[in-house]
Design a protein around this motif. Structure first.
Motif, mmCIF file in Angstrom:
data_model
loop_
_atom_site.group_PDB
_atom_site.id
_atom_site.type_symbol
_atom_site.label_atom_id
_atom_site.label_comp_id
_atom_site.label_asym_id
_atom_site.label_seq_id
_atom_site.Cartn_x
_atom_site.Cartn_y
_atom_site.Cartn_z
ATOM 1 N N ALA A 483 0.806 -1.224 0.000
ATOM 2 C CA ALA A 483 0.000 0.000 0.000
ATOM 3 C C ALA A 483 0.842 1.279 0.000
ATOM 4 N N PRO A 484 1.976 1.348 0.736
ATOM 5 C CA PRO A 484 2.766 2.589 0.710
ATOM 6 C C PRO A 484 3.391 2.912 -0.649
ATOM 7 N N LEU A 485 3.574 1.915 -1.513
ATOM 8 C CA LEU A 485 4.250 2.171 -2.791
ATOM 9 C C LEU A 485 3.539 3.232 -3.635
ATOM 10 N N PRO A 486 2.238 3.075 -3.940
ATOM 11 C CA PRO A 486 1.581 4.137 -4.725
ATOM 12 C C PRO A 486 1.488 5.461 -3.974
ATOM 13 N N VAL A 487 1.431 5.406 -2.627
ATOM 14 C CA VAL A 487 1.399 6.648 -1.844
ATOM 15 C C VAL A 487 2.703 7.418 -2.033
ATOM 16 N N PHE A 488 3.836 6.713 -1.976
ATOM 17 C CA PHE A 488 5.135 7.362 -2.177
ATOM 18 C C PHE A 488 5.254 7.930 -3.597
ATOM 19 N N ILE A 489 4.779 7.165 -4.592
ATOM 20 C CA ILE A 489 4.842 7.631 -5.977
ATOM 21 C C ILE A 489 3.982 8.883 -6.157
ATOM 22 N N LYS A 490 2.842 8.912 -5.488
ATOM 23 C CA LYS A 490 1.923 10.041 -5.602
ATOM 24 C C LYS A 490 2.570 11.343 -5.123
ATOM 25 N N GLN A 491 3.518 11.214 -4.195
ATOM 26 C CA GLN A 491 4.170 12.399 -3.629
ATOM 27 C C GLN A 491 5.239 12.983 -4.553
ATOM 28 N N LEU A 492 5.680 12.217 -5.543
ATOM 29 C CA LEU A 492 6.829 12.642 -6.352
ATOM 30 C C LEU A 492 6.412 13.586 -7.472
ATOM 31 N N PRO A 493 7.257 14.574 -7.756
ATOM 32 C CA PRO A 493 7.042 15.398 -8.956
ATOM 33 C C PRO A 493 7.687 14.727 -10.170
ATOM 34 N N PHE A 494 7.107 14.962 -11.362
ATOM 35 C CA PHE A 494 7.628 14.361 -12.586
ATOM 36 C C PHE A 494 7.865 15.464 -13.621
ATOM 37 N N CYS A 495 9.058 15.495 -14.170
ATOM 38 C CA CYS A 495 9.357 16.515 -15.176
ATOM 39 C C CYS A 495 10.181 15.943 -16.321
ATOM 40 N N ARG A 496 10.222 14.629 -16.428
ATOM 41 C CA ARG A 496 10.967 13.994 -17.515
ATOM 42 C C ARG A 496 9.992 13.314 -18.469
ATOM 43 N N SER A 497 10.530 12.502 -19.350
ATOM 44 C CA SER A 497 9.672 11.763 -20.279
ATOM 45 C C SER A 497 8.723 10.870 -19.500
ATOM 46 N N ASN A 498 7.519 10.718 -20.005
ATOM 47 C CA ASN A 498 6.525 9.870 -19.343
ATOM 48 C C ASN A 498 6.465 8.476 -19.941
ATOM 49 N N ILE A 499 7.472 8.107 -20.704
ATOM 50 C CA ILE A 499 7.456 6.806 -21.386
ATOM 51 C C ILE A 499 8.077 5.757 -20.477
ATOM 52 N N LEU A 500 7.249 4.797 -20.051
ATOM 53 C CA LEU A 500 7.728 3.689 -19.228
ATOM 54 C C LEU A 500 8.398 2.642 -20.120
ATOM 55 N N SER A 501 9.174 1.801 -19.508
ATOM 56 C CA SER A 501 9.950 0.826 -20.292
ATOM 57 C C SER A 501 9.336 -0.567 -20.271
ATOM 58 N N HIS A 502 8.044 -0.663 -19.894
ATOM 59 C CA HIS A 502 7.369 -1.955 -19.846
ATOM 60 C C HIS A 502 5.973 -1.838 -20.439
ATOM 61 N N SER A 503 5.306 -2.990 -20.525
ATOM 62 C CA SER A 503 3.931 -3.017 -21.021
ATOM 63 C C SER A 503 2.917 -2.843 -19.897
ATOM 64 N N TYR A 504 3.371 -2.685 -18.682
ATOM 65 C CA TYR A 504 2.502 -2.417 -17.537
ATOM 66 C C TYR A 504 3.301 -1.634 -16.512
#
Length: 641
Positions: A483-504
């Motif tokens: 449960a803490p994993l998405p909470v931690f991600i939610k706190q982060l700012p993003f300013c780079r490419s939004n392209i993930l390196s996987h299919s999920y």
């Protein structure tokens, strides 16, 4: 009326059995069959709507495709409502005239569909071998006449079949048709009179339709191939052959099942009735499902129109984008969506790779549902080991379903965007379900330890309420750790490419895109891996060391039997932990950003365990194996587990 022995009578109706030998599974079989019928109807109606509203598709090839869609709707609708009525309500009774009408519709429109495929092959031949004359030869009027000719041919060829049965075969020795619909040979075999004329005429129609049409289609493609080989560049050859890809796929989808079903009817006397009937139903259901998918994916105009209808903006967002919303300070942003990738460098092959992946997904779902059903219905399997196996099957279905539908959308429709919150939800589902599966494997190891090292206490230690509590603890543990994993991600700012390196969406993949300190995410991720996967694997290894110590003190026969009860679990442990550990290592220490290895391992990690676990337990567990063979009325050979 019912008849007995060799007494013949004139029946007013017949009785369809559904899938003979699988009557107890009818209610469950109705779910996939009903779903497939719904997909076929929606898919073909969508094709008709798109071709009608998109003026650029008002060409011969797409008009033939519309004819194909209408025929597929008629074929599936002529059988599926009755089949679902049998599955749900036991409504197998069908009047004689209704049976003959159904028989006529099935065989007539199958013949018409073969004629349309021949017309489509002629269209491809003219377009490639004589392109300057294509618009003058295949006018709209000519296309309409070809469609009408295919319809008239089907009526003329198949019209005599019900008339011959009605007039020449009035008496029947039985009224129960061991089939799910009124097929010509299934009805003829019940007749008391001489059916040689029906047999000869049926074979003649099969020859005229299947053999001659397939030979004509093959001849057209030989000439197309000769013309294509004369083109100047490989690019021109590939582009030209690409216009034939959808038609070739549709031909194979149609002719292969119908040929197999016909051969089994004539010569497959040793084939179990359930297999025979299932193949016959697939022959009427698979083409209506796959044809819209093949043409929607392979035809650019149809695909783009569908994406436009679904309001999916794909052109720029699917390639290079910054999903940033610049804040007041000008340097921080928050994500709104991510872009998932398929297989970099293999974009042209993704459409074809999706078919084996989709097949594996279907095998995983059906295999695990079969395990759950067998354990639920077989009282001798209501033991801790098999209840844990049901939990494992349920988790495998959820894990594969959390990623595979989106992966298929990427491969078939290039639908690569995923909303930020949906990405976090998928991430939580994948990681928490993996944690739960690890806990269940640990519980199964504990079950084997108690059963072998303390057999007299096994029934008192692992009671059914305690097994349920262990399962609940696995769910709570997996959810609480992840449960803490998405909470931690939610706190982060993003300013780079939004392209993930996987299919999920994976945690370690998403956090690398953040433009802030991610040490907390890295440290917590390591803590989760150590406290879940690491600790569980150590405890499982310890349990098997204790088991090994106990087993070595037994006789050789007892050792073999004891080890035999652990083989399936050991295989499941390796199937789960090896891809997981390999993927984690590649993510932590892999340096090459363009490597396919992490992507292939990530897909393997989510798909291989759900596919292999039911196979391993079905093959290695005697009770499950015998129950599966019993469902298909196959007598198993005597063997030890």
């Amino acid at each position: 009326m019912l008849t007995f022995h060799n007494v013949c009578s004139v029946p007013s109706s017949f009785q369809l059995t559904g899938i003979p030998g699988l009557e107890s599974l009818h209610i469950w079989l109705s779910i996939p069959f009903g779903s497939m019928y719904l997909v076929a109807v929606v898919g073909n109606i969508t094709i008709l709507a798109v071709v009608r509203v998109e003026r650029s598709l008002h060409q011969p090839m797409y008009f033939f495709l519309c004819m194909l869609a209408v025929i597929d709707l008629v074929l599936s609708t002529s059988t599926m409502p009755k089949l679902l009525g049998i599955f749900w309500f036991g409504a197998g009774d069908i009047g004689l005239d209704a049976c003959l009408t159904q028989m006529f519709l099935i065989h007539c429109f199958a013949t018409v569909e073969s004629g349309i495929f021949l017309a489509m092959a002629f269209d491809r031949y003219v377009a490639i071998c004589d392109p300057l004359r294509h618009t003058t030869v295949l006018t709209h009027t000519m296309v309409g006449r070809l469609g009408l000719a295919a319809l008239l041919r089907g009526i003329l060829y198949i019209g005599p079949l019900p008339m011959m049965i009605r007039l020449q075969l009035p008496l029947y020795k039985a009224r129960v048709i061991m089939h799910s619909y009124c097929e010509h040979m299934a009805v003829v075999t019940l007749a008391c009179g001489d059916s040689r004329i029906n047999n000869v005429y049926g074979l003649s129609i099969g020859f005229l339709v299947l053999i001659l049409d397939s030979m004509a289609i093959a001849t057209s493609y030989v000439m197309i191939f000769r013309a294509v080989m004369g083109l100047a560049t490989p690019e021109a050859r590939l582009k030209t052959l690409g216009t034939c890809g959808s038609h070739i796929c549709a031909i194979l989808i149609f002719y292969v099942p119908i040929a197999v079903s016909s051969l089994i009817h004539r010569f497959g006397h040793q084939v179990p009735p359930p297999i025979h009937t299932l193949l016959a139903n697939f022959y009427l259901l698979i083409p209506p499902i796959l044809n819209p998918i093949v043409y929607a994916v392979r035809t650019k105009q149809i695909r783009e129109r569908l994406l436009q209808i679904l309001k999916i903006q794909t052109k720029i967002r699917l390639q290079l984008s910054f999903f940033t919303m610049v804040g007041p300070n000008g340097n921080e942003s928050s994500a709104t969506y991510f872009v998932l990738i398929g297989l970099p460098g293999l974009e042209e092959a993704q459409f074809w790779l999706a078919f084996p992946l989709c097949s594996l997904y279907l095998i995983a779902v059906l295999g695990n549902l079969t395990i759950i059903y067998i354990v639920r219905t077989e009282h001798s399997l209501h033991e801790p080991m098999y209840i844990f196996l049901c939990m494992l099957s349920g988790l495998d279905i959820l894990i594969s379903t959390s990623s595979m539908p989106k992966m298929m959308a990427i491969f078939w429709f290039n639908s690569t965007t995923i909303q930020f919150d949906a990405c976090l939800l998928q991430m939580f589902a994948i990681h928490s379900l993996s944690g739960m599966e690890s806990t269940v494997l640990l519980a199964m190891a504990f079950d084997r330890y108690v059963a072998i090292c303390h057999p007299l206490r096994h029934a008192t230690v692992l009671t059914l309420p305690r097994v349920a509590k262990i399962g609940m603890a696995a769910v709570v543990r997996g959810a609480a750790l992840m449960a803490p994993l998405p909470v931690f991600i939610k706190q982060l700012p993003f300013c780079r490419s939004n392209i993930l390196s996987h299919s999920y969406c994976l945690h370690q993949d998403v956090m690398k895109l953040a433009c802030a300190d991610i040490h907390v995410n890295v440290i917590y991720g390591l803590i989760v891996i150590i406290s879940a996967i690491g600790l569980d694997s150590v405890l499982i290894s310890l349990s098997y060391l204790l088991i090994l110590k106990t087993v070595l003190g037994l006789t050789r026969e007892a050792q073999t039997k004891a080890f035999g009860t652990c083989v399936s679990h050991v295989c499941a442990v390796f199937i789960f932990y090896v891809p997981f550990i390999g993927l984690s290592m590649v993510h932590r220490f892999g340096k090459r950003q363009d490597s396919l290895l992490p992507i292939i391992m990530a897909n393997t990690y989510l798909l291989v365990p759900p596919v292999l676990n039911p196979i391993v337990y079905g093959v290695k567990t005697k009770e499950i194996r015998q129950r599966i063979l019993h469902l298909f009325h196959v007598t198993p050979l005597t063997s030890d587990r």
